[in-house]
Write a protein that holds these residues in place. Sequence first.
Motif, short mmCIF file in Angstrom:
data_model
loop_
_atom_site.label_atom_id
_atom_site.label_comp_id
_atom_site.label_asym_id
_atom_site.label_seq_id
_atom_site.Cartn_x
_atom_site.Cartn_y
_atom_site.Cartn_z
N LEU A 1 0.83 -1.19 0.06
CA LEU A 1 0.09 0.06 0.00
C LEU A 1 0.84 1.33 -0.12
O LEU A 1 1.88 1.38 0.67
N CYS A 2 0.31 2.29 -0.84
CA CYS A 2 1.01 3.51 -0.69
C CYS A 2 0.01 4.61 -0.88
O CYS A 2 -0.95 4.44 -1.51
N GLN B 1 3.38 13.22 -1.70
CA GLN B 1 2.62 14.25 -1.47
C GLN B 1 3.01 15.43 -2.44
O GLN B 1 4.02 15.52 -2.41
N ALA B 2 1.83 16.09 -2.77
CA ALA B 2 2.23 17.34 -3.38
C ALA B 2 2.31 18.53 -2.60
O ALA B 2 1.27 18.71 -1.94
N LYS B 3 3.39 19.39 -2.80
CA LYS B 3 3.36 20.45 -1.76
C LYS B 3 3.43 21.56 -2.85
O LYS B 3 4.18 21.58 -3.95
N LEU C 1 6.72 15.21 -2.68
CA LEU C 1 7.67 14.53 -1.82
C LEU C 1 7.39 13.08 -2.08
O LEU C 1 6.21 12.62 -1.86
N SER C 2 8.36 12.28 -2.12
CA SER C 2 8.25 10.79 -2.08
C SER C 2 9.16 10.12 -1.40
O SER C 2 10.31 10.51 -0.90
N PRO C 3 9.10 8.65 -1.43
CA PRO C 3 10.13 7.94 -0.62
C PRO C 3 11.69 7.90 -1.05
O PRO C 3 12.46 7.70 -0.50
N ASN C 4 11.57 8.37 -2.43
CA ASN C 4 13.08 8.74 -3.29
C ASN C 4 13.39 10.00 -3.11
O ASN C 4 14.13 10.51 -4.06
N ILE D 1 11.50 6.39 -10.38
CA ILE D 1 10.77 7.69 -10.16
C ILE D 1 11.29 8.78 -11.22
O ILE D 1 10.34 9.63 -11.69
N SER D 2 12.42 8.94 -11.72
CA SER D 2 12.89 9.76 -12.54
C SER D 2 12.07 9.43 -13.98
O SER D 2 11.69 10.56 -14.76
#
Length: 77
Positions: free
Chosen positions: A7-8, A19-21, A35-38, A70-71
């Motif tokens: 789950l994420c 999360q979008a900031k 903002l991500s785990p990476n 992610i990139s």
Amino acid sequence: DKSKVKLCSYGIKNKCDFQAKDVIFNASGVEFDLLSPNGNHKVKSKLNGLFNVYNILAAIASAFAEGIEISKIIDSV
């Protein structure tokens, strides 16, 4: 807790995995800091509207869960 599925979470206001900031809407679309785990990444899209930010976050989280780098995900957005 009993599920074997990874789950994420994603969102804007609450702390989560993706999360979008600092979401900015303009005539050419939307941009935000992810903002991500990476780590943190800048995301830009021609799509506009808050619902599309959530759609983009869902797509990013799903692709990440499938093992996509992610990139490459960010470049595809």
